[in-house]
Design a protein around this motif. Sequence first.
Motif, mmCIF file in Angstrom:
data_model
loop_
_atom_site.group_PDB
_atom_site.id
_atom_site.type_symbol
_atom_site.label_atom_id
_atom_site.label_comp_id
_atom_site.label_asym_id
_atom_site.label_seq_id
_atom_site.Cartn_x
_atom_site.Cartn_y
_atom_site.Cartn_z
ATOM 1 N N VAL A 5 38.174 -68.104 -4.773
ATOM 2 C CA VAL A 5 38.122 -67.612 -6.150
ATOM 3 C C VAL A 5 38.701 -66.203 -6.225
ATOM 4 O O VAL A 5 39.492 -65.884 -7.122
ATOM 5 N N LEU A 6 38.325 -65.350 -5.280
ATOM 6 C CA LEU A 6 38.840 -63.982 -5.257
ATOM 7 C C LEU A 6 40.342 -63.951 -5.023
ATOM 8 O O LEU A 6 41.059 -63.142 -5.618
ATOM 9 N N THR A 7 40.824 -64.830 -4.172
ATOM 10 C CA THR A 7 42.256 -64.886 -3.893
ATOM 11 C C THR A 7 43.042 -65.313 -5.129
ATOM 12 O O THR A 7 44.071 -64.718 -5.465
ATOM 13 N N VAL A 8 42.549 -66.334 -5.831
ATOM 14 C CA VAL A 8 43.201 -66.793 -7.055
ATOM 15 C C VAL A 8 43.226 -65.674 -8.091
ATOM 16 O O VAL A 8 44.247 -65.424 -8.739
ATOM 17 N N ARG A 9 42.120 -64.970 -8.225
ATOM 18 C CA ARG A 9 42.030 -63.879 -9.194
ATOM 19 C C ARG A 9 42.995 -62.750 -8.836
ATOM 20 O O ARG A 9 43.686 -62.216 -9.695
ATOM 21 N N ALA A 10 43.033 -62.380 -7.565
ATOM 22 C CA ALA A 10 43.933 -61.311 -7.117
ATOM 23 C C ALA A 10 45.391 -61.706 -7.334
ATOM 24 O O ALA A 10 46.210 -60.882 -7.759
ATOM 25 N N ASP A 11 45.710 -62.964 -7.063
ATOM 26 C CA ASP A 11 47.074 -63.445 -7.278
ATOM 27 C C ASP A 11 47.443 -63.406 -8.761
ATOM 28 O O ASP A 11 48.549 -62.997 -9.124
ATOM 29 N N LEU A 12 46.515 -63.829 -9.613
ATOM 30 C CA LEU A 12 46.768 -63.819 -11.049
ATOM 31 C C LEU A 12 46.927 -62.389 -11.561
ATOM 32 O O LEU A 12 47.806 -62.114 -12.373
ATOM 33 N N GLU A 13 46.099 -61.487 -11.062
ATOM 34 C CA GLU A 13 46.216 -60.088 -11.486
ATOM 35 C C GLU A 13 47.563 -59.508 -11.069
ATOM 36 O O GLU A 13 48.218 -58.815 -11.852
ATOM 37 N N ALA A 14 47.999 -59.777 -9.844
ATOM 38 C CA ALA A 14 49.298 -59.289 -9.384
ATOM 39 C C ALA A 14 50.431 -59.874 -10.228
ATOM 40 O O ALA A 14 51.373 -59.172 -10.616
ATOM 41 N N ALA A 15 50.328 -61.162 -10.538
ATOM 42 C CA ALA A 15 51.346 -61.817 -11.369
ATOM 43 C C ALA A 15 51.343 -61.239 -12.782
ATOM 44 O O ALA A 15 52.406 -61.068 -13.398
ATOM 45 N N LEU A 16 50.173 -60.901 -13.290
ATOM 46 C CA LEU A 16 50.061 -60.325 -14.624
ATOM 47 C C LEU A 16 50.684 -58.929 -14.660
ATOM 48 O O LEU A 16 51.389 -58.578 -15.612
ATOM 49 N N ARG A 17 50.451 -58.153 -13.636
ATOM 50 C CA ARG A 17 51.084 -56.824 -13.555
ATOM 51 C C ARG A 17 52.609 -56.956 -13.541
ATOM 52 O O ARG A 17 53.320 -56.207 -14.215
ATOM 53 N N LEU A 18 53.118 -57.914 -12.778
ATOM 54 C CA LEU A 18 54.555 -58.158 -12.733
ATOM 55 C C LEU A 18 55.070 -58.633 -14.089
ATOM 56 O O LEU A 18 56.156 -58.233 -14.531
ATOM 57 N N ALA A 19 54.288 -59.473 -14.766
ATOM 58 C CA ALA A 19 54.679 -59.973 -16.086
ATOM 59 C C ALA A 19 54.845 -58.832 -17.082
ATOM 60 O O ALA A 19 55.770 -58.841 -17.897
ATOM 61 N N ILE A 20 53.966 -57.844 -16.991
ATOM 62 C CA ILE A 20 54.061 -56.685 -17.884
ATOM 63 C C ILE A 20 55.342 -55.912 -17.590
ATOM 64 O O ILE A 20 56.095 -55.561 -18.491
ATOM 65 N N GLN A 21 55.594 -55.669 -16.328
ATOM 66 C CA GLN A 21 56.793 -54.910 -15.925
ATOM 67 C C GLN A 21 58.078 -55.666 -16.253
ATOM 68 O O GLN A 21 59.089 -55.059 -16.596
ATOM 69 N N SER A 22 58.042 -56.986 -16.124
ATOM 70 C CA SER A 22 59.240 -57.817 -16.294
ATOM 71 C C SER A 22 59.409 -58.364 -17.705
ATOM 72 O O SER A 22 60.327 -59.150 -17.948
ATOM 73 N N HIS A 23 58.498 -57.999 -18.598
ATOM 74 C CA HIS A 23 58.547 -58.470 -19.993
ATOM 75 C C HIS A 23 58.602 -59.992 -20.064
ATOM 76 O O HIS A 23 59.473 -60.566 -20.704
ATOM 77 N N GLN A 24 57.653 -60.636 -19.425
ATOM 78 C CA GLN A 24 57.593 -62.100 -19.396
ATOM 79 C C GLN A 24 56.808 -62.687 -20.567
ATOM 80 O O GLN A 24 56.544 -63.885 -20.579
ATOM 81 N N PHE A 25 56.466 -61.877 -21.529
ATOM 82 C CA PHE A 25 55.684 -62.358 -22.667
ATOM 83 C C PHE A 25 56.600 -62.693 -23.837
ATOM 84 O O PHE A 25 57.690 -62.150 -23.971
ATOM 85 N N VAL A 26 56.132 -63.593 -24.676
ATOM 86 C CA VAL A 26 56.835 -63.924 -25.917
ATOM 87 C C VAL A 26 55.815 -63.945 -27.044
ATOM 88 O O VAL A 26 54.635 -64.220 -26.823
ATOM 89 N N LEU A 27 56.291 -63.629 -28.228
ATOM 90 C CA LEU A 27 55.438 -63.678 -29.414
ATOM 91 C C LEU A 27 55.822 -64.868 -30.273
ATOM 92 O O LEU A 27 57.000 -65.171 -30.451
ATOM 93 N N HIS A 28 54.817 -65.522 -30.783
ATOM 94 C CA HIS A 28 54.985 -66.570 -31.785
ATOM 95 C C HIS A 28 54.211 -66.098 -33.010
ATOM 96 O O HIS A 28 53.240 -65.343 -32.889
ATOM 97 N N TYR A 29 54.629 -66.537 -34.174
ATOM 98 C CA TYR A 29 53.966 -66.097 -35.392
ATOM 99 C C TYR A 29 53.406 -67.296 -36.136
ATOM 100 O O TYR A 29 54.058 -68.319 -36.278
ATOM 101 N N GLN A 30 52.180 -67.121 -36.594
ATOM 102 C CA GLN A 30 51.498 -68.154 -37.374
ATOM 103 C C GLN A 30 51.258 -67.593 -38.766
ATOM 104 O O GLN A 30 50.636 -66.531 -38.909
ATOM 105 N N PRO A 31 51.756 -68.271 -39.791
ATOM 106 C CA PRO A 31 51.556 -67.753 -41.146
ATOM 107 C C PRO A 31 50.081 -67.753 -41.538
ATOM 108 O O PRO A 31 49.326 -68.639 -41.149
ATOM 109 N N GLN A 32 49.708 -66.760 -42.303
ATOM 110 C CA GLN A 32 48.372 -66.695 -42.893
ATOM 111 C C GLN A 32 48.533 -67.052 -44.370
ATOM 112 O O GLN A 32 49.298 -66.417 -45.092
ATOM 113 N N VAL A 33 47.819 -68.073 -44.780
ATOM 114 C CA VAL A 33 47.995 -68.624 -46.125
ATOM 115 C C VAL A 33 46.728 -68.382 -46.943
ATOM 116 O O VAL A 33 45.614 -68.567 -46.463
#
Length: 87
Positions: A5-33
């Motif tokens: 469990v700790l290894t999976v968490r550490a791996d995910l945290e490292a990948a998340l840090r890289l995602a921030i640096q590498s701009h791996q995120f995308v935005l989608h928009y949902q209309p509010q009606v």
Amino acid sequence: DMQAVLTVRADLEAALRLAIQSHQFVLHYQPQVKGGDIVGAEALIRWAHPQRGMISPAQFIPLAEETGLILSIGQWVLEEACAQLKV
């Protein structure tokens, strides 16, 4: 089991840090009606992981909050949404 469990968490945290640096995120928009009219939009973030594909925020936001990475992600969301509005 605890080590796994700790290894999976550490791996995910490292990948998340890289995602921030590498701009791996995308935005989608949902209309509010309201009353049949679009009155706004909600920005929804997704993580476009190069190997895992699109990752739901339910899988990474809790870890981002626990580690403080949510501040960097929030800053990116604001900057990206403003940049998209500018275009």
